[in-house]
Design an enzyme around this catalytic site. Structure first.
Site, short mmCIF file in Angstrom:
data_model
loop_
_atom_site.label_atom_id
_atom_site.label_comp_id
_atom_site.label_asym_id
_atom_site.label_seq_id
_atom_site.Cartn_x
_atom_site.Cartn_y
_atom_site.Cartn_z
CG ASP A 8 48.61 -17.73 -35.13
OD1 ASP A 8 49.55 -17.13 -35.68
OD2 ASP A 8 48.68 -18.25 -33.99
CG ASP A 10 54.34 -20.53 -34.85
OD1 ASP A 10 54.22 -21.07 -35.96
OD2 ASP A 10 55.36 -19.89 -34.52
CE1 TYR A 20 59.71 -15.52 -30.84
CE2 TYR A 20 61.84 -15.79 -29.75
CZ TYR A 20 60.69 -15.05 -29.98
OH TYR A 20 60.53 -13.85 -29.36
CB THR A 51 52.71 -16.65 -39.13
OG1 THR A 51 53.58 -17.00 -38.05
CG2 THR A 51 53.52 -16.56 -40.40
CG ASN A 52 52.60 -11.40 -35.33
OD1 ASN A 52 52.28 -10.92 -36.41
ND2 ASN A 52 52.08 -10.99 -34.18
CB CYS A 98 55.77 -3.20 -38.71
SG CYS A 98 55.12 -4.56 -37.73
NE ARG A 101 54.58 -8.21 -32.35
CZ ARG A 101 54.96 -9.47 -32.15
NH1 ARG A 101 55.54 -10.13 -33.11
NH2 ARG A 101 54.78 -10.06 -30.99
CE LYS A 102 49.32 -12.97 -36.50
NZ LYS A 102 49.09 -14.43 -36.49
CG ASP A 127 47.92 -19.74 -30.43
OD1 ASP A 127 48.17 -18.77 -31.20
OD2 ASP A 127 48.81 -20.34 -29.80
MG LIG Z 1 49.92 -18.41 -32.39
#
Ligand SMILES: [Mg+2]
Length: 181
Positions: A8, A10, A20, A51-52, A98, A101-102, A127
């Site tokens: 991941d 962020d 964001y 990454t989302n 979708c 998206r995790k 995280d």
């Molecule tokens: Mg994250």
């Protein structure tokens, strides 16, 4: 076929921003993540960021801006001696339905198909529990939550049942040290 470390972005490689990451100026790379990525770069594992970025779907930043940030991040990491083999991003909002998206596994499955990655030997580090759910759904061998970013708060939430045998580490550096040992 090679195995991969799916990471991941962020909260794992760069600081999480509650409102964001909207511009390159918002990007702060963790020093320990650089150390971890350097170590991984010397291993046979592929390094793939997943990454989302729902801020794109919400109209907070454009797809171009989001891709620019990822591109700049890759350039900076390369300057620091790190290899990044792929960046896969979901730009959709949570209610868009979708497949990427995790906690859905779409980003990992796409990366595996395009880069020739063997998922059963791969790892997913995030995280948020949803990162681990995405990894488990994709069929990776091991998942880990890190306590950086949102991780220490996520750790206090009920652990989802669909993450397999998951480890918790203080940081990406600790996870990589443990798994490459
Ligand atoms: Mg994250």
């Amino acid at each position: 076929m090679q195995s991969a470390f799916f990471l991941d972005r962020d909260g794992v490689i760069i600081e999480n921003r509650p409102q964001y990451v909207r511009a390159w100026e918002d990007v702060a790379i963790f020093d320990q993540a650089v150390r971890a990525l350097k170590k991984l770069s010397a291993s046979p594992y592929r390094i793939v960021l997943v990454t989302n970025q729902a801020a794109v779907g919400k109209g907070i930043l454009s797809l171009d801006q989001a891709e620019y940030i990822n591109h700049q991040l890759c350039i900076r990491l390369q300057e620091l001696g790190c290899r990044v083999d792929g960046v896969y991003m979901c730009p959709h909002t949570p209610d868009a339905g979708c497949a990427c998206r995790k906690p859905k596994p779409g980003l990992l499955l796409q990366a595996a198909a395009e880069l020739g990655i063997q998922l059963s030997g791969s790892h997913m580090i995030g995280d948020a529990w949803s990162d681990l759910q995405a990894g488990f759904a994709a069929g990776v061998a091991a998942t880990a939550l890190v306590r950086t970013g949102r991780g220490s708060a996520q750790e206090l939430l009920p652990r989802p049942g669909d993450i397999g045998v998951a480890a918790v580490f203080n940081s990406l550096a600790d996870a990589v040290d443990a798994w490459l040992a």
